[in-house]
Design an enzyme around this catalytic site. Structure first.
Site, PDB file in Angstrom:
ATOM      1  N   GLU A 229      -4.115  -0.504  -6.740  1.00 33.26           N
ATOM      2  CA  GLU A 229      -4.334   0.956  -6.797  1.00 33.26           C
ATOM      3  C   GLU A 229      -3.041   1.737  -6.609  1.00 33.26           C
ATOM      4  OE1 GLU A 229      -6.770   2.025  -8.173  1.00 33.26           O
ATOM      5  OE2 GLU A 229      -8.687   1.816  -7.168  1.00 33.26           O
TER       6      GLU A 229
ATOM      7  N   THR B   1      -5.433  10.806  -9.979  1.00 33.08           N
ATOM      8  CA  THR B   1      -5.985  10.528  -8.645  1.00 33.08           C
ATOM      9  C   THR B   1      -5.098  11.158  -7.569  1.00 33.08           C
ATOM     10  OG1 THR B   1      -6.961   8.505  -9.481  1.00 33.08           O
ATOM     11  CG2 THR B   1      -6.818   8.699  -7.108  1.00 33.08           C
TER      12      THR B   1
HETATM   13  N1  HSE Z   1     -11.937   7.472  -3.059  1.00 37.43           N
HETATM   14  C1  HSE Z   1     -10.995   7.732  -4.080  1.00 37.43           C
HETATM   15  C2  HSE Z   1     -10.840   9.236  -4.251  1.00 37.43           C
HETATM   16  C3  HSE Z   1     -11.446   7.143  -5.384  1.00 37.43           C
HETATM   17  O1  HSE Z   1     -11.856   9.927  -4.264  1.00 37.43           O
HETATM   18  O2  HSE Z   1      -9.704   9.722  -4.323  1.00 37.43           O
HETATM   19  C4  HSE Z   1     -10.435   7.339  -6.475  1.00 37.43           C
HETATM   20  O3  HSE Z   1     -10.781   6.570  -7.578  1.00 37.43           O
END
Ligand code: HSE
Length: 305
Positions: free
Chosen positions: A126, A181
């Site tokens: 990630e 993200t």
């Molecule tokens: N939990 C993470 C977010 C998932 O919401 O930023 C990102 O894919």
């Protein structure tokens, strides 16, 4: 020892509302496939999809690089990545590749790693896309079903979802930034009110109970997040309209899928998922945005094929 192995890993939705960075659910909508073969020179990535081919910039490449280092494996590895999961839409595309890579590496070199360790390595992937490690999507892609991740110390718990759980996912056709993200994490509050924490915690606890009791309605009506969703919804055109439409069409809960921009509705076989999808499409159309909708179910985790 085999010379090559191929693994297929599902996409996933993270957070499920109040379970930010903690909950994940594997979905049978799309899959990534990775073949690892002991050949070539160093770590080589091949793919016909538009993804970075340098191992340090590719979620699967990062995982293989780290695992090779950690287990002192000197063999050259050629990775063939077949992307089935659309990237950048909040359905765990980078995580599916990272999970497939960790499971494939484990199998190819007969490491017999436990699921916590596999998730830990997959999480490293990630870094390539989100710039930080979070385990919710990778845990779902590795283990399948509904997962809960406690990070410190790392513990990943997987629960079989109710058989009648159905998900409607609306994926808007919008341009998302490369580092989406990272951007959608940057809008989140650094501090929250204690009363908001209590409300989200209660909803998250009830979601877990809903999965254990196999009660779709209990899960759906607890998909309520008053912390992350309000901070992110402005990034998704028509979010409120899509959500209200889906609820009016019979969904029991609606929220942002992962970091967005996809929106996910929770419902059961007894409702009309196609009607919910149509309602979500109308919501996006209200904001002059086209979308693809898909009806799916929870998926099993990554497996060697
Ligand atoms: N939990 C993470 C977010 C998932 O919401 O930023 C990102 O894919």
């Amino acid at each position: 020892m085999a010379e090559s192995v191929t693994v297929r890993a599902p996409c996933s939705t993270a957070n499920l509302g109040p379970g930010f960075d903690v909950f994940g659910l594997a979905l049978d909508a799309y899959y990534d496939e990775i073949r690892l073969r002991k050949e070539g020179k160093g770590i080589t990535i091949q793919s016909s999809s538009p993804i970075p081919l340098q191992p340090e910039k590719n979620s699967a490449g990062l995982v293989v690089r780290e695992m090779s280092k950690k287990f002192k494996i000197k063999s050259a590895i050629t990775m063939k990545i077949k992307k089935g999961v659309p990237a950048g839409f909040g359905i765990g595309s980078s995580a599916a590749s990272a999970a497939a890579a960790a499971v494939a590496f484990n199998s190819l070199f007969e490491l017999n790693l436990d699921s916590n360790t596999l998730v830990q390595f997959a999480g490293i992937g990630e870094m390539a896309s989100a710039g930080s490690i979070h385990y919710d999507n990778v845990a779902a892609s590795v283990l399948g079903g509904f997962v809960i991740v406690r990070t410190n110390p790392l513990d990943v718990i997987s629960i079989d979802p109710p058989k009648d759980l159905v998900l409607c996912v609306a994926i808007p056709k919008i341009t998302v930034p490369q580092n989406k993200t990272k951007v959608s994490r940057s809008v989140l509050p650094q501090q929250i009110k204690l009363s908001d924490h209590v409300e989200n915690l209660a909803n998250a606890a009830v979601i877990t109970a809903g999965f254990m009791k196999k009660d779709v309605n209990l899960i759906g009506r607890s998909i309520r997040d008053i912390i992350v969703e309000p901070a992110r919804q402005h990034l998704i055109p028509g979010f409120n309209k899509v959500k209200t439409n889906a609820l009016a069409a019979g969904a029991s809960g609606v929220t942002i899928s992962g970091a967005g921009p996809s929106i996910i509705a929770f419902t059961s076989k007894s409702a009309d998922p196609r009607k919910i999808c149509k309602a979500m499409e109308r919501g996006f159309a209200f904001a002059k945005t086209k979308c693809t909708t898909i009806v799916c179910k929870p998926s099993k985790g990554a497996s060697v094929i």
